[in-house]
Design a protein around this motif. Structure first.
Motif, PDB file in Angstrom:
ATOM      1  N   ILE A 104     -18.814  31.533 -18.668  1.00  0.00           N
ATOM      2  CA  ILE A 104     -17.964  30.378 -18.997  1.00  0.00           C
ATOM      3  C   ILE A 104     -16.647  30.832 -19.615  1.00  0.00           C
ATOM      4  CG2 ILE A 104     -19.901  28.792 -19.251  1.00  0.00           C
ATOM      5  CD1 ILE A 104     -19.715  29.177 -22.262  1.00  0.00           C
ATOM      6  N   ILE A 105     -16.257  32.079 -19.370  1.00  0.00           N
ATOM      7  CA  ILE A 105     -14.991  32.605 -19.874  1.00  0.00           C
ATOM      8  C   ILE A 105     -13.895  32.269 -18.873  1.00  0.00           C
ATOM      9  CG2 ILE A 105     -13.734  34.687 -20.517  1.00  0.00           C
ATOM     10  CD1 ILE A 105     -16.365  35.931 -21.355  1.00  0.00           C
ATOM     11  N   GLU A 106     -12.883  31.545 -19.347  1.00  0.00           N
ATOM     12  CA  GLU A 106     -11.733  31.158 -18.523  1.00  0.00           C
ATOM     13  C   GLU A 106     -12.190  30.445 -17.247  1.00  0.00           C
ATOM     14  OE1 GLU A 106      -9.301  34.528 -17.793  1.00  0.00           O
ATOM     15  OE2 GLU A 106      -8.783  34.856 -19.904  1.00  0.00           O
ATOM     16  N   CYS A 107     -12.817  29.315 -17.431  1.00  0.00           N
ATOM     17  CA  CYS A 107     -13.319  28.556 -16.279  1.00  0.00           C
ATOM     18  C   CYS A 107     -13.070  27.074 -16.507  1.00  0.00           C
ATOM     19  CB  CYS A 107     -14.821  28.808 -16.069  1.00  0.00           C
ATOM     20  SG  CYS A 107     -15.862  28.072 -17.338  1.00  0.00           S
ATOM     21  N   ASP A 108     -13.075  26.312 -15.410  1.00  0.00           N
ATOM     22  CA  ASP A 108     -13.032  24.853 -15.440  1.00  0.00           C
ATOM     23  C   ASP A 108     -14.426  24.352 -15.088  1.00  0.00           C
ATOM     24  OD1 ASP A 108     -10.329  24.786 -16.082  1.00  0.00           O
ATOM     25  OD2 ASP A 108      -9.733  24.897 -13.965  1.00  0.00           O
ATOM     26  N   MET A 109     -15.137  23.838 -16.076  1.00  0.00           N
ATOM     27  CA  MET A 109     -16.542  23.472 -15.902  1.00  0.00           C
ATOM     28  C   MET A 109     -16.743  21.996 -16.189  1.00  0.00           C
ATOM     29  SD  MET A 109     -19.886  25.111 -17.784  1.00  0.00           S
ATOM     30  CE  MET A 109     -19.293  24.646 -19.419  1.00  0.00           C
ATOM     31  N   ASN A 110     -17.364  21.298 -15.263  1.00  0.00           N
ATOM     32  CA  ASN A 110     -17.758  19.907 -15.477  1.00  0.00           C
ATOM     33  C   ASN A 110     -19.053  19.858 -16.283  1.00  0.00           C
ATOM     34  OD1 ASN A 110     -15.588  18.881 -13.932  1.00  0.00           O
ATOM     35  ND2 ASN A 110     -16.741  19.233 -12.039  1.00  0.00           N
ATOM     36  N   VAL A 111     -19.112  18.950 -17.242  1.00  0.00           N
ATOM     37  CA  VAL A 111     -20.247  18.868 -18.152  1.00  0.00           C
ATOM     38  C   VAL A 111     -20.855  17.472 -18.079  1.00  0.00           C
ATOM     39  CG1 VAL A 111     -20.986  18.985 -20.563  1.00  0.00           C
ATOM     40  CG2 VAL A 111     -19.321  20.612 -19.698  1.00  0.00           C
ATOM     41  N   GLU A 112     -22.180  17.421 -18.042  1.00  0.00           N
ATOM     42  CA  GLU A 112     -22.917  16.159 -18.107  1.00  0.00           C
ATOM     43  C   GLU A 112     -23.997  16.272 -19.175  1.00  0.00           C
ATOM     44  OE1 GLU A 112     -24.529  14.888 -14.420  1.00  0.00           O
ATOM     45  OE2 GLU A 112     -22.564  14.628 -13.447  1.00  0.00           O
ATOM     46  N   PHE A 113     -24.397  15.085 -19.708  1.00  0.00           N
ATOM     47  CA  PHE A 113     -25.450  15.025 -20.701  1.00  0.00           C
ATOM     48  C   PHE A 113     -26.593  14.165 -20.178  1.00  0.00           C
ATOM     49  CE2 PHE A 113     -21.716  15.892 -23.366  1.00  0.00           C
ATOM     50  CZ  PHE A 113     -22.181  16.973 -24.092  1.00  0.00           C
ATOM     51  N   ALA A 114     -27.807  14.669 -20.325  1.00  0.00           N
ATOM     52  CA  ALA A 114     -29.001  13.881 -20.038  1.00  0.00           C
ATOM     53  C   ALA A 114     -29.365  13.080 -21.286  1.00  0.00           C
ATOM     54  CB  ALA A 114     -30.156  14.800 -19.628  1.00  0.00           C
ATOM     55  N   PRO A 115     -30.158  12.011 -21.149  1.00  0.00           N
ATOM     56  CA  PRO A 115     -30.582  11.260 -22.344  1.00  0.00           C
ATOM     57  C   PRO A 115     -31.305  12.171 -23.321  1.00  0.00           C
ATOM     58  CG  PRO A 115     -31.086  10.023 -20.343  1.00  0.00           C
ATOM     59  CD  PRO A 115     -30.642  11.389 -19.898  1.00  0.00           C
ATOM     60  N   PRO A 116     -31.041  12.035 -24.606  1.00  0.00           N
ATOM     61  CA  PRO A 116     -31.694  12.910 -25.596  1.00  0.00           C
ATOM     62  C   PRO A 116     -33.213  12.734 -25.592  1.00  0.00           C
ATOM     63  CG  PRO A 116     -29.831  11.739 -26.558  1.00  0.00           C
ATOM     64  CD  PRO A 116     -30.062  11.125 -25.219  1.00  0.00           C
ATOM     65  N   VAL A 117     -33.897  13.761 -26.006  1.00  0.00           N
ATOM     66  CA  VAL A 117     -35.355  13.706 -26.123  1.00  0.00           C
ATOM     67  C   VAL A 117     -35.723  12.679 -27.197  1.00  0.00           C
ATOM     68  CG1 VAL A 117     -37.424  15.000 -26.720  1.00  0.00           C
ATOM     69  CG2 VAL A 117     -35.611  16.088 -25.377  1.00  0.00           C
ATOM     70  N   GLY A 118     -36.620  11.763 -26.848  1.00  0.00           N
ATOM     71  CA  GLY A 118     -37.034  10.732 -27.789  1.00  0.00           C
ATOM     72  C   GLY A 118     -36.196   9.477 -27.762  1.00  0.00           C
ATOM     73  N   TYR A 119     -35.149   9.448 -26.907  1.00  0.00           N
ATOM     74  CA  TYR A 119     -34.288   8.270 -26.840  1.00  0.00           C
ATOM     75  C   TYR A 119     -34.886   7.227 -25.908  1.00  0.00           C
ATOM     76  CZ  TYR A 119     -30.300   5.332 -25.601  1.00  0.00           C
ATOM     77  OH  TYR A 119     -29.478   4.269 -25.355  1.00  0.00           O
ATOM     78  N   THR A 120     -34.885   5.973 -26.320  1.00  0.00           N
ATOM     79  CA  THR A 120     -35.375   4.859 -25.511  1.00  0.00           C
ATOM     80  C   THR A 120     -34.260   3.840 -25.344  1.00  0.00           C
ATOM     81  OG1 THR A 120     -36.266   3.769 -27.491  1.00  0.00           O
ATOM     82  CG2 THR A 120     -37.773   5.164 -26.220  1.00  0.00           C
ATOM     83  N   GLU A 121     -34.136   3.328 -24.142  1.00  0.00           N
ATOM     84  CA  GLU A 121     -33.127   2.317 -23.864  1.00  0.00           C
ATOM     85  C   GLU A 121     -33.460   1.027 -24.610  1.00  0.00           C
ATOM     86  OE1 GLU A 121     -30.377   2.377 -22.207  1.00  0.00           O
ATOM     87  OE2 GLU A 121     -30.488   4.379 -21.298  1.00  0.00           O
ATOM     88  N   PRO A 122     -32.445   0.345 -25.174  1.00  0.00           N
ATOM     89  CA  PRO A 122     -32.707  -0.941 -25.831  1.00  0.00           C
ATOM     90  C   PRO A 122     -33.258  -1.949 -24.833  1.00  0.00           C
ATOM     91  CG  PRO A 122     -30.539  -0.099 -26.416  1.00  0.00           C
ATOM     92  CD  PRO A 122     -31.050   0.775 -25.308  1.00  0.00           C
ATOM     93  N   GLN A 123     -34.375  -2.588 -25.223  1.00  0.00           N
ATOM     94  CA  GLN A 123     -35.020  -3.562 -24.352  1.00  0.00           C
ATOM     95  C   GLN A 123     -34.402  -4.937 -24.542  1.00  0.00           C
ATOM     96  OE1 GLN A 123     -37.243  -2.810 -22.034  1.00  0.00           O
ATOM     97  NE2 GLN A 123     -37.303  -0.645 -22.639  1.00  0.00           N
ATOM     98  N   ALA A 124     -33.982  -5.547 -23.424  1.00  0.00           N
ATOM     99  CA  ALA A 124     -33.454  -6.907 -23.485  1.00  0.00           C
ATOM    100  C   ALA A 124     -34.591  -7.892 -23.707  1.00  0.00           C
ATOM    101  CB  ALA A 124     -32.702  -7.249 -22.197  1.00  0.00           C
ATOM    102  N   GLU A 125     -34.296  -8.937 -24.471  1.00  0.00           N
ATOM    103  CA  GLU A 125     -35.312  -9.945 -24.744  1.00  0.00           C
ATOM    104  C   GLU A 125     -35.670 -10.685 -23.461  1.00  0.00           C
ATOM    105  OE1 GLU A 125     -34.031 -12.499 -27.787  1.00  0.00           O
ATOM    106  OE2 GLU A 125     -33.876 -10.926 -29.324  1.00  0.00           O
ATOM    107  N   ASN A 126     -36.970 -10.814 -23.227  1.00  0.00           N
ATOM    108  CA  ASN A 126     -37.466 -11.490 -22.034  1.00  0.00           C
ATOM    109  C   ASN A 126     -37.728 -12.947 -22.353  1.00  0.00           C
ATOM    110  OD1 ASN A 126     -38.559 -12.213 -19.642  1.00  0.00           O
ATOM    111  ND2 ASN A 126     -40.287 -10.808 -19.706  1.00  0.00           N
ATOM    112  N   ASN A 127     -36.921 -13.838 -21.770  1.00  0.00           N
ATOM    113  CA  ASN A 127     -37.056 -15.263 -22.032  1.00  0.00           C
ATOM    114  C   ASN A 127     -37.659 -16.004 -20.849  1.00  0.00           C
ATOM    115  OD1 ASN A 127     -35.847 -14.986 -24.560  1.00  0.00           O
ATOM    116  ND2 ASN A 127     -33.794 -15.134 -23.677  1.00  0.00           N
ATOM    117  N   ASP A 128     -38.422 -15.286 -19.998  1.00  0.00           N
ATOM    118  CA  ASP A 128     -39.015 -15.957 -18.850  1.00  0.00           C
ATOM    119  C   ASP A 128     -40.066 -16.973 -19.275  1.00  0.00           C
ATOM    120  OD1 ASP A 128     -37.417 -14.425 -17.295  1.00  0.00           O
ATOM    121  OD2 ASP A 128     -38.952 -12.914 -16.851  1.00  0.00           O
TER     122      ASP A 128
END
Length: 302
Positions: A180-204
């Motif tokens: 990674i010395i003198e380079c153009d690198m694209n970076v992405e992040f995966a969801p962190p370990v232990g992270y949960t998406e906020p659940q939308a309230e179910n009003n069905d």
């Protein structure tokens, strides 16, 4: 005049890669002052004899090395920071020793390698606390300046605001190990370990009411402005008003009146029946002022 082939025969070290074994220690065991700069990156400290040997070999710059723990069959890659270690010893950052499953003083194999230049990398934070960083890509870029290469599967450690964050290298391109010395690198992040998406309230099971007035009417039996009124002139109120319950049913929430004139405010909530000639009937058409009966306080003399 020597030919290149004859030169190689006279100096056989030119064709031999660097490949040595050293006793491995963490940076905290390095004599002298503490070297926090080594812990922050992905570079190692080697003995001066390694530098003498590397200068006689046909190695590529920057110097990159493959580190292998043959007992545990673990491998990673690193650059070199300095050649100031004691003879026969090498010093590694703690996170690198943990990746290699090395104990203090165990033997490690170090050999020179040539790695492709990185174009893409993907990281997985090991804690949801990493999401608290405002600009994680800028923080990662600043920390990677102390690294020379990345290896897929490594668990690197970066420091930000006096806190250590661990990230797993999920993917690197164009190879499993890249520089990674003198380079153009694209970076992405995966969801962190232990992270949960906020659940939308179910009003069905209990759908939202279309109107707050209807909700109050159903829950409390209350309908706004449903009382009876009296006229000031004493006349009976004409049945020209519409039941508020009917008004609330005719109203559909969420559908605006696109034909409403700009700048006009309407406060009339009644529905007036048509007279038949296209004009709305006014409640005050039959009203005449001062038509009541008067009395005098002084009695008239006859």
């Amino acid at each position: 005049m020597f030919q290149f082939g004859g030169l190689n025969m006279m100096f056989p070290d030119l064709n031999r890669p660097f490949n040595n074994h050293y006793n491995c220690y963490s940076v905290s065991m390095l004599p002298g002052n503490e070297r926090h700069d080594v812990e922050k990156g992905g570079k190692i400290i080697m003995p001066s004899s390694a530098l003498d040997q590397l200068t006689r070999l046909n190695v590529e710059y920057p110097m990159l090395f493959k580190l292998t723990n043959n007992k545990k069959n673990r491998m990673t890659h690193a650059g070199v920071l300095e050649f100031v270690a004691d003879e026969g010893k090498t010093y590694l950052p703690y996170w690198m020793m943990r990746n290699l499953l090395l104990e203090e003083g165990e033997m490690i194999q170090i050999e020179s390698v040539s790695l492709p230049v990185a174009t893409f990398s993907k990281f997985e934070p090991q804690s949801p606390d990493f999401l608290d960083i405002t600009n994680p890509k800028a923080v990662l870029e600043n920390n990677l300046r102390n690294f020379a290469c990345l290896t897929t599967g490594d668990l690197i450690a970066i420091k930000y605001n006096s806190k250590i964050y661990e990230l797993c290298v999920l993917e690197t391109r164009p190879g499993n190990a890249v520089t990674i010395i003198e380079c153009d690198m694209n970076v992405e992040f995966a969801p962190p370990v232990g992270y949960t998406e906020p659940q939308a309230e179910n009003n069905d099971d209990e759908p939202m009411k279309d109107d707050m007035i209807e909700h109050l009417a159903d829950m409390q039996g209350f309908v706004a402005f449903s009382g009876e009124g009296n006229r000031l002139d004493g006349k009976q109120k004409k049945p020209d008003s519409v039941d508020p319950v009917l008004l609330k049913k005719a109203y559909t929430r969420g559908i605006p009146d696109y034909d409403h004139p700009y700048g006009l405010l309407r406060f009339d909530r009644s529905v007036r029946p048509d007279k038949g000639n296209g004009e709305a009937k006014d409640d005050q058409d039959d009203f005449q002022m001062f038509q009541g009966q008067g009395f005098s306080l002084r009695k008239s003399r006859k």
